[in-house]
Design a protein around this motif. Sequence first.
Motif, mmCIF file in Angstrom:
data_model
loop_
_atom_site.group_PDB
_atom_site.id
_atom_site.type_symbol
_atom_site.label_atom_id
_atom_site.label_comp_id
_atom_site.label_asym_id
_atom_site.label_seq_id
_atom_site.Cartn_x
_atom_site.Cartn_y
_atom_site.Cartn_z
ATOM 1 N N ASP A 103 -13.926 -2.463 0.934
ATOM 2 C CA ASP A 103 -14.405 -3.073 2.177
ATOM 3 C C ASP A 103 -14.630 -2.010 3.238
ATOM 4 N N ILE A 104 -13.738 -0.997 3.292
ATOM 5 C CA ILE A 104 -13.900 0.031 4.330
ATOM 6 C C ILE A 104 -13.336 1.366 3.856
ATOM 7 N N ASP A 106 -11.933 4.587 5.689
ATOM 8 C CA ASP A 106 -11.464 4.922 7.044
ATOM 9 C C ASP A 106 -11.009 6.387 7.022
ATOM 10 N N THR A 130 -19.054 0.948 -0.512
ATOM 11 C CA THR A 130 -18.224 0.380 0.550
ATOM 12 C C THR A 130 -19.084 -0.413 1.519
ATOM 13 N N LEU A 132 -18.181 -1.053 4.671
ATOM 14 C CA LEU A 132 -18.086 -0.384 5.973
ATOM 15 C C LEU A 132 -17.616 1.047 5.805
ATOM 16 N N ASP A 133 -18.128 1.895 6.662
ATOM 17 C CA ASP A 133 -17.712 3.295 6.657
ATOM 18 C C ASP A 133 -17.391 3.681 8.102
ATOM 19 N N LYS A 134 -16.215 4.302 8.271
ATOM 20 C CA LYS A 134 -15.804 4.729 9.610
ATOM 21 C C LYS A 134 -15.573 6.245 9.563
ATOM 22 N N GLU A 150 -22.208 1.689 8.987
ATOM 23 C CA GLU A 150 -21.278 2.603 9.628
ATOM 24 C C GLU A 150 -20.712 1.871 10.852
ATOM 25 N N LEU A 161 -11.423 -8.080 5.781
ATOM 26 C CA LEU A 161 -10.512 -7.147 6.469
ATOM 27 C C LEU A 161 -9.538 -7.941 7.329
#
Length: 188
Positions: A103-104, A106, A130, A132-134, A150, A161
């Motif tokens: 999901d992410i 981080d 993924t 989401l990417d942070k 992003e 999440l």
Amino acid sequence: MSSLFDDIEKVLITEEEIQARIAEIGQELNDIYTDEDLPILVCILKGAFMFLADLTRHLTFRHELEFMEISSYGDDTKTSGVVRILLDLEVSIEDRTVLIVEDIVDSGNTIHYLQRHFAARNPAEVKVITLLDKPSRREVEVTPDFIGFEVPDEFVMGYGLDYAQQYRNVPYVGVLKPEVYQEDTEKD
Ligand code: PRP
């Protein structure tokens, strides 16, 4: 009556945007993988359950679904850097194409750990998908192969999440009102 949706300050990515992007990622994967590849999609629980469920329905090539549970956060809003396997794969990945579904990403600690964990089991290839990417929070160098969106350095929740194991059912990605954390911080 109050609802969990009252705790949400803003929507970052709408349900429609998420679904449209997942369809695009599905198409990208359909252009790459064939039945002969027979990839194993490895869903990293718990956060990726909703993404996996939507993504797999766009895929036209034969594939298998497996699940691993990894924990790195506890009930906090910050990563601890400690990665633990709570549920491991039961199948061999030797000579197989493995697509990790997250999901992410981080700090990158989870993916970094998984890449090493899988590499030791001689897969044909390992790719990371993924939602989401942070990247602003990276602690280890990790570059996902397929990225939905992003996101900025905010505590995002919804669409799988959680915050304190709740809000996973929210169909979009959003940010909670600060008082939701503050109440919990005061309780600690
Ligand atoms: C989240 C998320 C990723 C990981 C990413 O899982 O689902 O697996 O953290 O963070 P990192 O890049 O800093 O390692 P979490 O440990 O919160 O468990 P959950 O999916 O069960 O909520």
